[in-house]
Design a protein around this motif. Sequence first.
Motif, PDB file in Angstrom:
ATOM      1  N   THR A  43       0.852  -1.179   0.000  1.00 34.97           N
ATOM      2  CA  THR A  43       0.000   0.000   0.000  1.00 34.97           C
ATOM      3  C   THR A  43       0.891   1.232   0.000  1.00 34.97           C
ATOM      4  O   THR A  43       1.765   1.365   0.858  1.00 34.97           O
ATOM      5  N   TYR A  90      -4.438   6.767  -1.107  1.00 36.13           N
ATOM      6  CA  TYR A  90      -3.855   5.446  -0.882  1.00 36.13           C
ATOM      7  C   TYR A  90      -4.040   4.604  -2.137  1.00 36.13           C
ATOM      8  O   TYR A  90      -5.117   4.629  -2.752  1.00 36.13           O
ATOM      9  N   ASP A  95      -6.616   2.749  -6.729  1.00 34.05           N
ATOM     10  CA  ASP A  95      -6.881   3.765  -5.708  1.00 34.05           C
ATOM     11  C   ASP A  95      -7.846   3.177  -4.668  1.00 34.05           C
ATOM     12  O   ASP A  95      -8.972   2.799  -4.991  1.00 34.05           O
ATOM     13  N   ILE A  96      -7.391   3.071  -3.429  1.00 37.48           N
ATOM     14  CA  ILE A  96      -8.225   2.515  -2.348  1.00 37.48           C
ATOM     15  C   ILE A  96      -8.468   3.562  -1.268  1.00 37.48           C
ATOM     16  O   ILE A  96      -8.729   3.228  -0.115  1.00 37.48           O
ATOM     17  N   THR A  97      -8.398   4.843  -1.646  1.00 40.22           N
ATOM     18  CA  THR A  97      -8.564   5.929  -0.675  1.00 40.22           C
ATOM     19  C   THR A  97      -9.924   5.855   0.011  1.00 40.22           C
ATOM     20  O   THR A  97     -10.014   5.961   1.245  1.00 40.22           O
ATOM     21  N   GLU A  98     -10.989   5.662  -0.771  1.00 45.60           N
ATOM     22  CA  GLU A  98     -12.337   5.600  -0.189  1.00 45.60           C
ATOM     23  C   GLU A  98     -12.461   4.427   0.773  1.00 45.60           C
ATOM     24  O   GLU A  98     -13.067   4.543   1.834  1.00 45.60           O
ATOM     25  N   ARG A  99     -11.894   3.286   0.390  1.00 48.19           N
ATOM     26  CA  ARG A  99     -11.943   2.117   1.280  1.00 48.19           C
ATOM     27  C   ARG A  99     -11.206   2.395   2.583  1.00 48.19           C
ATOM     28  O   ARG A  99     -11.689   2.068   3.665  1.00 48.19           O
ATOM     29  N   LYS A 100     -10.027   3.029   2.480  1.00 47.90           N
ATOM     30  CA  LYS A 100      -9.246   3.372   3.667  1.00 47.90           C
ATOM     31  C   LYS A 100     -10.016   4.331   4.570  1.00 47.90           C
ATOM     32  O   LYS A 100     -10.030   4.189   5.792  1.00 47.90           O
ATOM     33  N   GLN A 101     -10.666   5.331   3.956  1.00 50.05           N
ATOM     34  CA  GLN A 101     -11.442   6.288   4.727  1.00 50.05           C
ATOM     35  C   GLN A 101     -12.621   5.606   5.423  1.00 50.05           C
ATOM     36  O   GLN A 101     -12.929   5.908   6.580  1.00 50.05           O
ATOM     37  N   ALA A 102     -13.262   4.685   4.701  1.00 48.63           N
ATOM     38  CA  ALA A 102     -14.385   3.950   5.292  1.00 48.63           C
ATOM     39  C   ALA A 102     -13.914   3.082   6.448  1.00 48.63           C
ATOM     40  O   ALA A 102     -14.576   2.993   7.496  1.00 48.63           O
ATOM     41  N   GLU A 103     -12.761   2.418   6.287  1.00 47.53           N
ATOM     42  CA  GLU A 103     -12.208   1.580   7.356  1.00 47.53           C
ATOM     43  C   GLU A 103     -11.882   2.419   8.589  1.00 47.53           C
ATOM     44  O   GLU A 103     -12.134   2.011   9.712  1.00 47.53           O
TER      45      GLU A 103
END
Length: 201
Positions: free
Chosen positions: A5, A17, A41-49
Amino acid sequence: GVQVTETLEHENGVLHYSLVSKFPIPGPDGSTTLIGGTAFDITERKQAEEALRESEERFRALLRQATAGIVRKDAEGRFLFVNQAFCNMLGYTESELLGTTVWDFTHPDDLEENKKLYDRTMMEGIPFKLEKRLIREDGTIVWVDVSVSPIMDAAGKPQSAVAVEVDISRRKQAEEALQQLNLQLENRVEKRTVELQAVNQ
């Protein structure tokens, strides 16, 4: 190949991210000449986590600070979670309670009705309320007002239950004292009535 990551700050200052996979690309002689890769891009997933983690932390803090006992039990009544108020109520530590069942601490006279209601909740998903006695670590009794609600799985089937248990021992003691006073008053009235009848005769 490797998967990592990576973070990258954009021009607007927002940190993004990416889930990056890197792999070697061999040349004609078989040796690595290039490195290939893909990035998602996993920024939204990171923010949700992160939002979920913060929400769970706030929820745990609320449970820890609650004055009522709050517990989660599996379908057999085994404790999966107990808060500090419930531990204090029974005089046990969290580690001593986890893995035991609510039936281990329920007064024998309240066991049959409690099990019947709990089994119905686990079968049909119907919540219930009950006043019952729990046996503390020192053998004394604590009266509790229990509200039990099912927790459903993805298919809508009850898989566990959460219970809020409020200590009502003082109220029960007051009710018992009032009942005793009423009995004493009735006895006095009956005795006085007999005395008056005797005097009249």
